[in-house]
Write an enzyme that holds these catalytic residues in place. Structure first.
Site, PDB file in Angstrom:
ATOM      1  N   CYS A 145      49.304  -8.225 -18.794  1.00 43.23           N
ATOM      2  CA  CYS A 145      50.204  -7.840 -19.885  1.00 43.23           C
ATOM      3  C   CYS A 145      49.388  -7.386 -21.103  1.00 43.23           C
ATOM      4  CB  CYS A 145      51.175  -8.977 -20.193  1.00 43.23           C
ATOM      5  SG  CYS A 145      52.599  -8.437 -21.159  1.00 43.23           S
TER       6      CYS A 145
ATOM      7  N   GLU B 154      52.064 -14.174 -12.157  1.00 38.83           N
ATOM      8  CA  GLU B 154      52.398 -15.612 -12.100  1.00 38.83           C
ATOM      9  C   GLU B 154      53.906 -15.842 -12.169  1.00 38.83           C
ATOM     10  OE1 GLU B 154      51.305 -13.986 -14.661  1.00 38.83           O
ATOM     11  OE2 GLU B 154      52.037 -14.813 -16.560  1.00 38.83           O
TER      12      GLU B 154
ATOM     13  N   HIS C 279      53.530  -9.578 -14.761  1.00 38.15           N
ATOM     14  CA  HIS C 279      53.067 -10.968 -14.733  1.00 38.15           C
ATOM     15  C   HIS C 279      53.047 -11.456 -13.291  1.00 38.15           C
ATOM     16  CE1 HIS C 279      53.114 -11.927 -19.061  1.00 38.15           C
ATOM     17  NE2 HIS C 279      53.965 -10.919 -19.108  1.00 38.15           N
TER      18      HIS C 279
END
Lengths: 252, 203
Positions: free
Chosen positions: B80, B184, B182
């Site tokens: 990001c 994750e 992202h």
């Protein structure tokens, strides 16, 4: 291709799920950690976790649960419910929440929005709004819809966006609980005012309602009673939307 | 294997640590000074503004050791804002690290941030992304209002479309990798990306 977000909502009180606890074959049907993990595994595009964190004890319980849920939840997690201070926001984010949702306290103290946005970025500041139709406009209510505020929906959306809201979670009090479909009139109205993502909430009763809202361009939908009452599951919803030609995140 | 997750006050690291755990990685937070001993690669996350991020990195005296790690060829994954920081000039003033040449303009979309799930289309063959025939619908979670515009198109591996605008969502230059999404928070697709990164770049 930008894909819609199908967002289950977990209602948690004192560490237990209070709605929709019987339909997922969970070992402990009231365990929010297990439910959150199950939703994520089943294809939730994001989760909203509504808890009450009014007291220190509530907050400690919530952060402990969120920390455990985070281990199994690999999609974004928004936590809200009774947040009143920066310290509570900090505790929830540290526990692993990706965003916080603030409703009544933002109305009481709009600079809480800007304080959160400045410190952690506006992407983690969700402003939740409950609104109800009054004649030719919509009015904002606080405290779970019990207290009428002086704010019209338009004025509050503009103020909250100006303060740094990164996203709105907008519940129609007229549609909520009716299972007669999302309040498209209110959602269309709100979307024309704000420049931020909007999560539609209240009124979803069946898959037609979801499809209808998506086809009207509302790309983030909160699901509560439609999942809680056991009529359908996330995989059924997603595969049926696909069958109807609506693109969703798939494979899960 | 050990990952050093940079912690410079720009964002919440709970979901990254949880992902590291799920991948059976040891994770350490890199808060100041030299790269934590034993780290095989670095995750460089971040949310918020370019200027604040650079100020925090500078005040915590992380800029020099981060650059040293890069020069030693330690793999670095920017996520990001961390991806944007690999580049040079921001739209609203502010400079990134300038390791890659390019700008970071604001998205032209009416509705920002670009928030939600979106697909990545590979623009050149790469082991980091599933080939489109294999898994054309792999989607990842994005939340951002700016995106990079590399001067050197060779670094662009993948592109994403939002509100009629195509932006570069995955870059690589040797052991330096950046993703606008992202991983994750991107479910199994994100996990798949990180596993590919470990295999193709770190190992």
């Amino acid at each position: 291709m930008h894909l819609p977000r199908i967002i289950p909502c977990l209602d948690v009180r004192h560490g237990r799920v209070v709605k929709g606890v019987n339909f997922l074959d969970l070992i402990d049907s009231g365990d929010p950690v297990e439910l959150a993990t199950a939703y994520a595994t089943q294809g939730a595009d994001e989760l909203v976790w509504l808890d009450i964190v009014a007291t220190v004890e509530d907050l400690e319980l919530a952060t402990d649960l969120i920390r455990r849920a985070r281990a199994g939840v690999d999609v974004p997690l928004t936590v809200g419910g009774g947040i009143r201070s920066i310290r509570q926001v900090e505790a929830l984010l540290e526990a692993g929440a990706d965003k916080v949702s603030i409703n009544s306290q933002a109305l009481a103290q709009p600079n809480l929005i800007s304080a959160v946005a400045r410190r952690w970025g506006s992407q983690c500041m969700v402003v939740a709004i409950d609104a109800q139709r009054e004649g030719d406009h919509w009015q904002v209510f606080s405290h779970g819809g019990r207290t009428r505020t002086p704010w019209t929906l338009k004025a509050w959306l503009e103020r909250a966006e100006g303060e740094g809201a990164g996203e709105f979670l907008l519940t129609s009090m007229d549609a909520d609980g009716t299972r007669q479909g999302y309040d498209l009139a209110m959602l269309n109205y709100a979307r024309a005012i704000v420049h931020r993502p909007l999560i539609a909430s209240g009124g979803a009763g069946n898959i037609d309602d979801l499809e209808d809202a998506l086809r009207h361009g509302h790309d983030a939908l909160l699901l509560a009673s439609i999942l809680h009452q056991g009529d359908t599951t996330l995989p059924q919803i997603k595969s049926e939307l696909r069958n109807r030609g609506v693109s969703v995140r798939w494979p899960i | 294997m050990q990952v050093a997750i940079m912690d410079y006050g720009m964002g919440n690291l709970g979901s990254l640590q949880a992902m590291a755990d799920r991948l059976d990685l040891d994770s350490v937070l890199w808060r100041q000074g030299a790269l934590p001993r034993g780290s095989d690669f670095v995750i460089f996350p971040g949310v918020g503004s370019l200027e604040n991020a650079m100020r925090e990195l500078s005040q915590r005296e992380l800029l020099t050791p981060l650059d040293a790690a890069r020069r030693q060829g330690v793999p670095i994954l920017g996520i990001c804002l961390g991806m944007q920081l690999l580049f040079g000039e921001g739209d609203e003033g502010g400079h990134g690290l300038g390791w890659l040449s390019g700008t970071i303009p604001r998205l032209s979309a009416k509705r920002t941030p670009h928030m939600g799930w979106n697909t990545v289309h590979p623009v050149r063959p790469t082991p980091l992304l599933p080939s489109s025939s294999e898994d054309s619908q792999a989607a990842y979670y994005f939340v951002h209002s700016y995106a990079v515009r590399p001067h050197d198109q060779e670094v662009a591996l993948g592109e994403t479309l939002y509100e009629g605008e195509t932006f570069v969502s995955v870059v690589q230059a040797g052991s330096l990798v950046g993703v606008q999404f992202h991983p994750e928070l991107s479910g199994p697709a994100g996990r798949g990306f990180l596993q590919s990164f470990l295999t193709a770049v770190v190992s």
